[in-house]
Write a protein that holds these residues in place. Structure first.
Motif, PDB file in Angstrom:
ATOM      1  N   MET A   1       0.843  -1.199   0.000  1.00 44.81           N
ATOM      2  CA  MET A   1       0.000   0.000   0.000  1.00 44.81           C
ATOM      3  C   MET A   1       0.880   1.251   0.000  1.00 44.81           C
ATOM      4  O   MET A   1       1.903   1.278   0.677  1.00 44.81           O
ATOM      5  N   ASN A   2       0.457   2.249  -0.715  1.00 40.65           N
ATOM      6  CA  ASN A   2       1.291   3.436  -0.916  1.00 40.65           C
ATOM      7  C   ASN A   2       0.886   4.550   0.063  1.00 40.65           C
ATOM      8  O   ASN A   2      -0.003   5.356  -0.216  1.00 40.65           O
ATOM      9  N   ILE A   3       1.552   4.571   1.212  1.00 42.29           N
ATOM     10  CA  ILE A   3       1.268   5.581   2.223  1.00 42.29           C
ATOM     11  C   ILE A   3       1.783   6.949   1.793  1.00 42.29           C
ATOM     12  O   ILE A   3       1.282   7.987   2.241  1.00 42.29           O
ATOM     13  N   GLU A   4       2.775   6.972   0.909  1.00 43.94           N
ATOM     14  CA  GLU A   4       3.330   8.253   0.467  1.00 43.94           C
ATOM     15  C   GLU A   4       2.265   9.099  -0.236  1.00 43.94           C
ATOM     16  O   GLU A   4       2.269  10.332  -0.123  1.00 43.94           O
ATOM     17  N   LEU A   5       1.353   8.461  -0.969  1.00 44.40           N
ATOM     18  CA  LEU A   5       0.249   9.193  -1.597  1.00 44.40           C
ATOM     19  C   LEU A   5      -0.622   9.862  -0.540  1.00 44.40           C
ATOM     20  O   LEU A   5      -1.066  10.998  -0.700  1.00 44.40           O
ATOM     21  N   VAL A   6      -0.856   9.143   0.534  1.00 43.17           N
ATOM     22  CA  VAL A   6      -1.685   9.657   1.629  1.00 43.17           C
ATOM     23  C   VAL A   6      -0.989  10.826   2.321  1.00 43.17           C
ATOM     24  O   VAL A   6      -1.613  11.859   2.629  1.00 43.17           O
ATOM     25  N   LYS A   7       0.303  10.687   2.543  1.00 44.61           N
ATOM     26  CA  LYS A   7       1.061  11.768   3.191  1.00 44.61           C
ATOM     27  C   LYS A   7       1.018  13.040   2.341  1.00 44.61           C
ATOM     28  O   LYS A   7       0.809  14.144   2.873  1.00 44.61           O
ATOM     29  N   GLN A   8       1.210  12.900   1.048  1.00 47.06           N
ATOM     30  CA  GLN A   8       1.206  14.076   0.177  1.00 47.06           C
ATOM     31  C   GLN A   8      -0.173  14.715   0.123  1.00 47.06           C
ATOM     32  O   GLN A   8      -0.297  15.948   0.119  1.00 47.06           O
ATOM     33  N   PHE A   9      -1.211  13.902   0.099  1.00 51.43           N
ATOM     34  CA  PHE A   9      -2.583  14.404   0.126  1.00 51.43           C
ATOM     35  C   PHE A   9      -2.809  15.235   1.387  1.00 51.43           C
ATOM     36  O   PHE A   9      -3.398  16.328   1.336  1.00 51.43           O
ATOM     37  N   VAL A  75     -13.957  16.704   0.263  1.00 50.87           N
ATOM     38  CA  VAL A  75     -12.690  16.040   0.551  1.00 50.87           C
ATOM     39  C   VAL A  75     -12.889  14.529   0.688  1.00 50.87           C
ATOM     40  O   VAL A  75     -12.043  13.738   0.266  1.00 50.87           O
ATOM     41  N   ILE A  76     -14.005  14.118   1.264  1.00 50.31           N
ATOM     42  CA  ILE A  76     -14.305  12.691   1.363  1.00 50.31           C
ATOM     43  C   ILE A  76     -14.352  12.065  -0.030  1.00 50.31           C
ATOM     44  O   ILE A  76     -13.832  10.965  -0.257  1.00 50.31           O
ATOM     45  N   ASP A  77     -14.957  12.765  -0.975  1.00 51.71           N
ATOM     46  CA  ASP A  77     -14.999  12.259  -2.355  1.00 51.71           C
ATOM     47  C   ASP A  77     -13.586  12.124  -2.923  1.00 51.71           C
ATOM     48  O   ASP A  77     -13.278  11.165  -3.647  1.00 51.71           O
ATOM     49  N   GLU A  78     -12.714  13.078  -2.585  1.00 52.26           N
ATOM     50  CA  GLU A  78     -11.327  13.007  -3.051  1.00 52.26           C
ATOM     51  C   GLU A  78     -10.608  11.808  -2.433  1.00 52.26           C
ATOM     52  O   GLU A  78      -9.811  11.140  -3.102  1.00 52.26           O
ATOM     53  N   ILE A  79     -10.882  11.543  -1.155  1.00 53.43           N
ATOM     54  CA  ILE A  79     -10.258  10.413  -0.466  1.00 53.43           C
ATOM     55  C   ILE A  79     -10.728   9.100  -1.098  1.00 53.43           C
ATOM     56  O   ILE A  79      -9.947   8.155  -1.251  1.00 53.43           O
ATOM     57  N   LYS A  80     -12.004   9.031  -1.464  1.00 51.10           N
ATOM     58  CA  LYS A  80     -12.534   7.828  -2.117  1.00 51.10           C
ATOM     59  C   LYS A  80     -11.829   7.559  -3.445  1.00 51.10           C
ATOM     60  O   LYS A  80     -11.695   6.402  -3.865  1.00 51.10           O
ATOM     61  N   GLU A  81     -11.381   8.599  -4.093  1.00 55.21           N
ATOM     62  CA  GLU A  81     -10.621   8.434  -5.335  1.00 55.21           C
ATOM     63  C   GLU A  81      -9.150   8.096  -5.046  1.00 55.21           C
ATOM     64  O   GLU A  81      -8.509   7.366  -5.809  1.00 55.21           O
ATOM     65  N   LEU A  82      -8.630   8.634  -3.956  1.00 52.87           N
ATOM     66  CA  LEU A  82      -7.218   8.461  -3.619  1.00 52.87           C
ATOM     67  C   LEU A  82      -6.887   7.039  -3.173  1.00 52.87           C
ATOM     68  O   LEU A  82      -5.904   6.452  -3.623  1.00 52.87           O
ATOM     69  N   LEU A  83      -7.687   6.491  -2.264  1.00 57.62           N
ATOM     70  CA  LEU A  83      -7.299   5.257  -1.591  1.00 57.62           C
ATOM     71  C   LEU A  83      -7.183   4.033  -2.514  1.00 57.62           C
ATOM     72  O   LEU A  83      -6.266   3.215  -2.322  1.00 57.62           O
ATOM     73  N   PRO A  84      -8.054   3.881  -3.505  1.00 54.63           N
ATOM     74  CA  PRO A  84      -7.822   2.748  -4.424  1.00 54.63           C
ATOM     75  C   PRO A  84      -6.478   2.856  -5.151  1.00 54.63           C
ATOM     76  O   PRO A  84      -5.828   1.837  -5.411  1.00 54.63           O
ATOM     77  N   LYS A  85      -6.036   4.072  -5.442  1.00 58.77           N
ATOM     78  CA  LYS A  85      -4.739   4.269  -6.075  1.00 58.77           C
ATOM     79  C   LYS A  85      -3.604   3.850  -5.143  1.00 58.77           C
ATOM     80  O   LYS A  85      -2.509   3.510  -5.607  1.00 58.77           O
ATOM     81  N   GLY A  86      -3.876   3.900  -3.836  1.00 58.61           N
ATOM     82  CA  GLY A  86      -2.867   3.504  -2.861  1.00 58.61           C
ATOM     83  C   GLY A  86      -2.867   2.017  -2.570  1.00 58.61           C
ATOM     84  O   GLY A  86      -2.079   1.548  -1.738  1.00 58.61           O
ATOM     85  N   GLY A  87      -3.760   1.277  -3.210  1.00 57.41           N
ATOM     86  CA  GLY A  87      -3.764  -0.173  -3.059  1.00 57.41           C
ATOM     87  C   GLY A  87      -4.679  -0.700  -1.976  1.00 57.41           C
ATOM     88  O   GLY A  87      -4.583  -1.872  -1.589  1.00 57.41           O
ATOM     89  N   PHE A  88      -5.589   0.121  -1.477  1.00 55.66           N
ATOM     90  CA  PHE A  88      -6.504  -0.324  -0.434  1.00 55.66           C
ATOM     91  C   PHE A  88      -7.727  -1.006  -1.038  1.00 55.66           C
ATOM     92  O   PHE A  88      -8.239  -0.584  -2.080  1.00 55.66           O
ATOM     93  N   THR A  89      -8.222  -2.030  -0.345  1.00 54.59           N
ATOM     94  CA  THR A  89      -9.413  -2.734  -0.791  1.00 54.59           C
ATOM     95  C   THR A  89     -10.659  -1.943  -0.402  1.00 54.59           C
ATOM     96  O   THR A  89     -10.596  -1.017   0.423  1.00 54.59           O
ATOM     97  N   SER A  90     -11.798  -2.323  -0.945  1.00 53.88           N
ATOM     98  CA  SER A  90     -13.044  -1.612  -0.645  1.00 53.88           C
ATOM     99  C   SER A  90     -13.394  -1.708   0.836  1.00 53.88           C
ATOM    100  O   SER A  90     -13.878  -0.733   1.433  1.00 53.88           O
TER     101      SER A  90
END
Length: 217
Positions: A1-9, A75-90
């Motif tokens: 999982m890509n935590i770096e995407l989350v940190k930058q967000f 922002v919640i909508d943005e997070i919903k788009e972000l997390l699949p890119k980070g490798g998280f499951t539904s």
């Protein structure tokens, strides 16, 4: 999982934040929540998926906080788009979103939300950040930013019974210790958090006692 995407967000969304809810707060919450989880579950691996979920919730929780976010739903909508890119499951995304939407102190005044295990560590770490030396610094920073008095003996602490009262009542920073901060120790979910919260609360009680002694000299 890509935590770096989350940190930058998180860095992007909390850029310029000056009330103690900035990126570094999220980083401390992530580090503390991870440390406490690994303390309570010593056989867990530091690179496990649950650790990644804990860290992600920790970094993201204030990006949707109503105190500093004008449009949490956006922002919640943005997070919903972000997390699949980070490798998280539904299911992992569901846990993260439930945690960050239901973990705040204000959201739990009238109704206690049962968070998933990962969320309990995020919530505990976030609340511990309101205690101790860091907690004292953040309390006065937030109070000053919002124009609250340091202390006024004519303004008495209130018992908090609703979200709206918590957000809108007249308070001082010292009253905030009595209205909320001293009570957080009893709200911890996890063994490691209970221990750390007690240590930091005792330090904070000593500070407030010293403050009152100096005020009443």
């Amino acid at each position: 999982m890509n935590i770096e995407l989350v940190k930058q967000f998180t860095k992007d969304h909390l850029k310029g934040e000056k009330t103690g809810h900035d990126y570094y707060h999220g980083q401390r919450v992530a580090n503390l929540a991870t440390k406490m989880y690994l303390s309570d579950y010593p056989d867990a691996h530091k690179d496990s998926r649950i650790v990644a979920i804990i860290q992600t919730g920790s970094y993201l929780h204030d990006t949707i906080d109503e105190k500093i976010c004008d449009n949490p739903d956006e922002v919640i909508d943005e997070i919903k788009e972000l997390l699949p890119k980070g490798g998280f499951t539904s299911l992992e995304i569901e846990d993260i979103l439930f945690t960050i939407q239901h973990m705040s102190f204000s959201a739990n005044i009238e109704h206690h939300y049962q968070l998933p295990l990962s969320g309990q560590y995020v919530q505990d770490a976030d609340r511990i950040e309101s205690l101790g030396a860091i907690g004292i610094a953040r309390a006065f920073t937030y109070g000053g930013k919002h124009g609250n008095k340091i202390y006024d003996p004519e303004i008495k602490p209130e018992k908090l019974i609703s979200h709206d009262q918590y957000r809108n009542h007249v308070e001082t920073t010292i009253n905030h210790f009595y209205e909320k901060l001293f009570d957080l120790e009893d709200l911890m979910n996890t063994p490691a958090a209970k221990k750390e919260a007690h240590r930091r609360t005792e330090y904070m009680r000593e500070f407030v006692q010293e403050f009152m002694d100096e005020w009443n000299v």
